[in-house]
Scaffold this motif. Structure first.
Motif, PDB file in Angstrom:
ATOM      1  N   ILE A   1       0.835  -1.207   0.000  1.00 15.61           N
ATOM      2  CA  ILE A   1       0.000   0.000   0.000  1.00 15.61           C
ATOM      3  C   ILE A   1       0.867   1.253   0.000  1.00 15.61           C
ATOM      4  O   ILE A   1       0.564   2.248  -0.671  1.00 15.61           O
ATOM      5  N   ASP A   2       1.994   1.219   0.729  1.00 14.33           N
ATOM      6  CA  ASP A   2       2.912   2.367   0.749  1.00 14.33           C
ATOM      7  C   ASP A   2       3.441   2.668  -0.650  1.00 14.33           C
ATOM      8  O   ASP A   2       3.577   3.832  -1.044  1.00 14.33           O
ATOM      9  N   TYR A   3       3.768   1.636  -1.401  1.00 10.78           N
ATOM     10  CA  TYR A   3       4.225   1.844  -2.772  1.00 10.78           C
ATOM     11  C   TYR A   3       3.123   2.468  -3.629  1.00 10.78           C
ATOM     12  O   TYR A   3       3.384   3.304  -4.502  1.00 10.78           O
ATOM     13  N   CYS A   4       1.880   2.050  -3.395  1.00 11.96           N
ATOM     14  CA  CYS A   4       0.750   2.659  -4.115  1.00 11.96           C
ATOM     15  C   CYS A   4       0.640   4.149  -3.788  1.00 11.96           C
ATOM     16  O   CYS A   4       0.414   4.980  -4.675  1.00 11.96           O
ATOM     17  N   LEU A   5       0.818   4.469  -2.500  1.00 15.11           N
ATOM     18  CA  LEU A   5       0.766   5.877  -2.081  1.00 15.11           C
ATOM     19  C   LEU A   5       1.878   6.683  -2.733  1.00 15.11           C
ATOM     20  O   LEU A   5       1.672   7.824  -3.164  1.00 15.11           O
ATOM     21  N   ASP A   6       3.063   6.094  -2.850  1.00 14.24           N
ATOM     22  CA  ASP A   6       4.189   6.777  -3.497  1.00 14.24           C
ATOM     23  C   ASP A   6       3.873   7.121  -4.952  1.00 14.24           C
ATOM     24  O   ASP A   6       4.397   8.101  -5.493  1.00 14.24           O
ATOM     25  N   CYS A   7       3.045   6.288  -5.576  1.00 17.13           N
ATOM     26  CA  CYS A   7       2.691   6.507  -6.989  1.00 17.13           C
ATOM     27  C   CYS A   7       1.533   7.472  -7.160  1.00 17.13           C
ATOM     28  O   CYS A   7       1.147   7.787  -8.293  1.00 17.13           O
ATOM     29  N   ASP A   8       0.942   7.916  -6.034  1.00 17.46           N
ATOM     30  CA  ASP A   8      -0.134   8.909  -6.064  1.00 17.46           C
ATOM     31  C   ASP A   8      -1.369   8.429  -6.822  1.00 17.46           C
ATOM     32  O   ASP A   8      -2.020   9.202  -7.542  1.00 17.46           O
ATOM     33  N   VAL A   9      -1.703   7.132  -6.667  1.00 16.24           N
ATOM     34  CA  VAL A   9      -2.910   6.614  -7.308  1.00 16.24           C
ATOM     35  C   VAL A   9      -4.151   7.081  -6.564  1.00 16.24           C
ATOM     36  O   VAL A   9      -4.088   7.477  -5.396  1.00 16.24           O
ATOM     37  N   ASP A  10      -5.287   7.042  -7.251  1.00 16.14           N
ATOM     38  CA  ASP A  10      -6.553   7.424  -6.616  1.00 16.14           C
ATOM     39  C   ASP A  10      -7.115   6.305  -5.765  1.00 16.14           C
ATOM     40  O   ASP A  10      -7.791   6.558  -4.759  1.00 16.14           O
ATOM     41  N   CYS A  11      -6.859   5.081  -6.201  1.00 17.79           N
ATOM     42  CA  CYS A  11      -7.554   3.926  -5.622  1.00 17.79           C
ATOM     43  C   CYS A  11      -6.617   2.729  -5.588  1.00 17.79           C
ATOM     44  O   CYS A  11      -5.672   2.629  -6.371  1.00 17.79           O
ATOM     45  N   VAL A  12      -6.883   1.830  -4.661  1.00 20.57           N
ATOM     46  CA  VAL A  12      -6.146   0.575  -4.569  1.00 20.57           C
ATOM     47  C   VAL A  12      -7.103  -0.574  -4.849  1.00 20.57           C
ATOM     48  O   VAL A  12      -8.199  -0.637  -4.277  1.00 20.57           O
ATOM     49  N   ASN A  13      -6.687  -1.463  -5.774  1.00 22.34           N
ATOM     50  CA  ASN A  13      -7.406  -2.710  -5.984  1.00 22.34           C
ATOM     51  C   ASN A  13      -6.821  -3.714  -4.993  1.00 22.34           C
ATOM     52  O   ASN A  13      -5.822  -4.361  -5.267  1.00 22.34           O
ATOM     53  N   LEU A  14      -7.432  -3.784  -3.831  1.00 20.00           N
ATOM     54  CA  LEU A  14      -6.924  -4.591  -2.720  1.00 20.00           C
ATOM     55  C   LEU A  14      -7.404  -6.028  -2.903  1.00 20.00           C
ATOM     56  O   LEU A  14      -8.590  -6.318  -2.772  1.00 20.00           O
ATOM     57  N   VAL A  15      -6.482  -6.930  -3.227  1.00 18.45           N
ATOM     58  CA  VAL A  15      -6.849  -8.300  -3.588  1.00 18.45           C
ATOM     59  C   VAL A  15      -6.641  -9.230  -2.397  1.00 18.45           C
ATOM     60  O   VAL A  15      -5.521  -9.385  -1.887  1.00 18.45           O
ATOM     61  N   VAL A  16      -7.742  -9.873  -1.969  1.00 21.21           N
ATOM     62  CA  VAL A  16      -7.737 -10.738  -0.780  1.00 21.21           C
ATOM     63  C   VAL A  16      -8.302 -12.107  -1.159  1.00 21.21           C
ATOM     64  O   VAL A  16      -9.455 -12.195  -1.598  1.00 21.21           O
ATOM     65  N   PRO A  17      -7.538 -13.184  -1.036  1.00 21.50           N
ATOM     66  CA  PRO A  17      -8.061 -14.518  -1.355  1.00 21.50           C
ATOM     67  C   PRO A  17      -9.180 -14.908  -0.388  1.00 21.50           C
ATOM     68  O   PRO A  17      -9.079 -14.669   0.816  1.00 21.50           O
ATOM     69  N   THR A  18     -10.242 -15.526  -0.926  1.00 23.00           N
ATOM     70  CA  THR A  18     -11.365 -15.907  -0.057  1.00 23.00           C
ATOM     71  C   THR A  18     -11.727 -17.390  -0.132  1.00 23.00           C
ATOM     72  O   THR A  18     -12.582 -17.848   0.638  1.00 23.00           O
ATOM     73  N   SER A  19     -11.086 -18.157  -1.021  1.00 28.07           N
ATOM     74  CA  SER A  19     -11.405 -19.587  -1.069  1.00 28.07           C
ATOM     75  C   SER A  19     -10.587 -20.343  -0.031  1.00 28.07           C
ATOM     76  O   SER A  19      -9.471 -19.937   0.335  1.00 28.07           O
ATOM     77  N   GLU A  20     -11.129 -21.450   0.437  1.00 25.83           N
ATOM     78  CA  GLU A  20     -10.414 -22.270   1.432  1.00 25.83           C
ATOM     79  C   GLU A  20      -9.069 -22.727   0.879  1.00 25.83           C
ATOM     80  O   GLU A  20      -8.063 -22.770   1.601  1.00 25.83           O
ATOM     81  N   LEU A  21      -9.035 -23.058  -0.409  1.00 24.04           N
ATOM     82  CA  LEU A  21      -7.797 -23.499  -1.051  1.00 24.04           C
ATOM     83  C   LEU A  21      -6.713 -22.433  -0.936  1.00 24.04           C
ATOM     84  O   LEU A  21      -5.571 -22.717  -0.553  1.00 24.04           O
ATOM     85  N   HIS A  22      -7.045 -21.202  -1.257  1.00 21.03           N
ATOM     86  CA  HIS A  22      -6.061 -20.126  -1.219  1.00 21.03           C
ATOM     87  C   HIS A  22      -5.686 -19.748   0.208  1.00 21.03           C
ATOM     88  O   HIS A  22      -4.514 -19.455   0.495  1.00 21.03           O
ATOM     89  N   ILE A  23      -6.675 -19.732   1.091  1.00 23.86           N
ATOM     90  CA  ILE A  23      -6.398 -19.330   2.473  1.00 23.86           C
ATOM     91  C   ILE A  23      -5.486 -20.331   3.171  1.00 23.86           C
ATOM     92  O   ILE A  23      -4.489 -19.957   3.808  1.00 23.86           O
ATOM     93  N   SER A  24      -5.794 -21.620   3.014  1.00 23.97           N
ATOM     94  CA  SER A  24      -5.022 -22.636   3.738  1.00 23.97           C
ATOM     95  C   SER A  24      -3.735 -23.016   3.021  1.00 23.97           C
ATOM     96  O   SER A  24      -2.667 -23.119   3.638  1.00 23.97           O
TER      97      SER A  24
ATOM     98  N   GLY B   1      -6.283   8.164   2.730  1.00 21.65           N
ATOM     99  CA  GLY B   1      -7.048   8.877   1.730  1.00 21.65           C
ATOM    100  C   GLY B   1      -7.283   8.153   0.417  1.00 21.65           C
ATOM    101  O   GLY B   1      -7.599   8.786  -0.596  1.00 21.65           O
ATOM    102  N   LEU B   2      -7.144   6.836   0.412  1.00 25.39           N
ATOM    103  CA  LEU B   2      -7.318   6.065  -0.821  1.00 25.39           C
ATOM    104  C   LEU B   2      -8.747   5.544  -0.971  1.00 25.39           C
ATOM    105  O   LEU B   2      -9.382   5.154   0.020  1.00 25.39           O
ATOM    106  N   VAL B   3      -9.240   5.533  -2.197  1.00 26.06           N
ATOM    107  CA  VAL B   3     -10.454   4.789  -2.518  1.00 26.06           C
ATOM    108  C   VAL B   3     -10.071   3.309  -2.514  1.00 26.06           C
ATOM    109  O   VAL B   3      -8.979   2.943  -2.948  1.00 26.06           O
ATOM    110  N   VAL B   4     -10.954   2.446  -2.022  1.00 29.23           N
ATOM    111  CA  VAL B   4     -10.645   1.016  -1.924  1.00 29.23           C
ATOM    112  C   VAL B   4     -11.671   0.202  -2.695  1.00 29.23           C
ATOM    113  O   VAL B   4     -12.882   0.323  -2.480  1.00 29.23           O
TER     114      VAL B   4
END
Length: 489
Positions: free
Chosen positions: A79-102, A127-130
């Motif tokens: 996220i800090d690198y995203c802030l350094d680039c002065d983007v408007d928004c972060v596409n925050l990618v979070v795994p939600t399947s049991e396969l990916h989590i475990s 101050g980022l859109v998420v």
């Protein structure tokens, strides 16, 4: 309902094997995406490299109307690198399947939610859109998926996205999944992959199920079988789903498709919907006849809608109506009997496996009409010097009308040198070589080489062919034949 479009050509599309875009190429593509009305542009993944960050910064500094995003894992370093680039928004990618989590994260569902919430808080505090994207959502438990989304929304996430990461949805299951998410309080996006060739269909079903945003890439490029095709999805919404609309300028779709193809080196299959070279090409006699009378008979949209032009292909399936139309374009008027004879001669040629070019058509028509053209340019001599430590050099001697002209040129190879020797002459100066194709007709080192080229002068395009055992001679003869044709026209 207006559907928002997030283009991820510069991030997910660049993950196509063998593709690596320069900062200038990324900026050109982003500029065109903004011009044609894309709502959100995912400019890259800031964590990737210093060069990637420079590319993203170059885009964020332009003041585009589109919202600029960076991909990010739910980690403060990303996220800090995203802030350094002065983007408007972060596409925050979070795994939600049991396969990916475990198996991938080696964690638990509860800790995953904590990680997600903390990342959303950190983004919002800065101050980022998420937009929270649930990776492998299509293989996740729906109740858990909703729990992750609801937690993120409580922590002020602005949008959420359901990712069909391995492309296993079908149109039915896509509609069912998004229908179950209708009580989500923020906009829900869909991000599909094309492993089973269903990405566009699944995206359209998701919109019918309640999604209000979709992710796509130009020409459908991306990892493995690619992503949802931007152009197919946008045009399908415009033409097939009247209850929905986008902000995209559809008549500029072909331009950006070609730009991305040139920049990435991932060229478009001829039969690809909307932007493929054959998408508005007609050879069948029945189809050509119908198109000439009313284009709606065999076209679901006009080619002009997406910045294209219709063309009629010369071949054994062509009927007399389409052929007559092409002959008129070439400035040839024939009677009914002559037209039928030309049509028969084309079919005979095509039955032998030969590609019928404009030059072939002109020759056949001339023969039927008993028209003999005297070529203004004739090749008298061609000499090539080439070797391991010698820059390929060519000298040519031609007769143009009654004047003998001698010239020389160098190039990357002997064919390039020979063509360059011609191109520097005044008679060739305004002619562009726009396509060059070589086939070996027979086997062996003494095979006959068939060179087919396309030349352009102003708005006129012609094809020409040269067939020789020597690829250099074949190329030069094809080039001169094409220019002679342009001079006649």
């Amino acid at each position: 309902m207006n559907i928002k479009v997030l283009d991820t050509t510069l991030r997910d599309g660049e993950q196509t094997p063998g593709v690596s875009l320069t900062p200038l190429e990324k900026l050109r593509i982003a500029t065109k995406l903004d011009e044609i009305g894309v709502d959100f542009i995912e400019a890259g993944s800031a964590i990737t490299s210093e060069g990637e960050r420079e590319s993203i910064k170059g885009i964020t500094q332009q003041g585009f109307n589109a919202e600029i995003l960076s991909f990010s894992r739910p980690l403060t370093g990303d996220i800090d690198y995203c802030l350094d680039c002065d983007v408007d928004c972060v596409n925050l990618v979070v795994p939600t399947s049991e396969l990916h989590i475990s198996d991938k994260l080696k964690t638990t569902p509860d800790k995953l939610i904590e990680l997600s919430n903390a990342a959303v808080d950190y983004c919002k505090d800065h101050g980022l859109v998420v937009e929270l994207s649930a990776e492998d959502a299509s293989r996740s438990d729906v109740d858990f998926l909703k729990l992750v989304f609801e937690n993120a929304i409580e922590h002020k996430a602005d949008r959420v996205c359901v990712c069909d990461t391995v492309g296993i949805l079908t149109p039915d299951t896509s509609f069912e999944l998004f229908s179950k998410l209708n009580d989500i309080k923020v906009p829900v996006a869909v991000h599909c992959h094309n492993d089973f060739g269903l990405a566009v269909a699944n995206t359209l079903s998701a919109l019918k199920g309640g999604a209000t945003e979709f992710h796509s890439t130009i020409n459908g490029i991306g990892e493995r079988a690619g992503n949802t095709s931007f152009e197919e999805c946008v045009v399908s919404i415009d033409r097939l789903l009247p209850e929905f609309s986008t902000n995209v300028k559809i008549n500029e779709i072909y331009d950006i498709s070609k730009l991305v193809a040139r920049s990435t080196g991932v060229y478009i299959q001829p039969n690809k919907a909307i932007v493929g070279e054959n998408a508005f090409a007609h050879e069948s006699g029945i189809h050509s006849d119908g198109i000439i009378k009313n284009s709606a008979t065999y076209e679901p949209m006009t080619p002009e809608l997406v910045g294209r032009k219709r063309r009629f292909v010369i071949g054994k399936h062509m009927g007399t109506h389409g052929l007559d139309n092409r002959l008129k374009e070439l400035g040839l008027n024939v009677d009914k009997n002559q037209l039928q004879q030309i049509c028969n001669d084309i079919k005979d040629l095509a039955d032998k496996g030969k590609t019928v070019t404009d030059v072939d058509l002109q020759a056949i028509a001339d023969n039927v009409l008993e028209i003999n053209h005297e070529d203004r340019i004739k090749l008298d001599e061609l000499t090539i010097v080439s070797g391991n430590k010698v820059m390929p050099t060519a000298s040519v001697k031609i007769t143009f009308d009654d004047d003998e002209i001698l010239n020389a040129g160098v190039g990357l190879g002997p064919v390039d040198a020979a063509i360059n020797a011609l191109k520097t002459l005044e008679v060739f100066s305004d002619v562009d070589l726009i396509e060059y194709h070589v086939d070996a007709i027979t086997g062996g080192t003494d095979a006959f080489i068939d060179v087919i080229i396309k030349l352009q002068k102003g708005d006129k395009v012609v094809s020409a062919r040269g067939t020789e055992p020597d690829i250099i001679n074949a190329s030069v003869k094809a080039y001169i034949a094409g220019v002679n044709r342009l001079l006649r026209d």
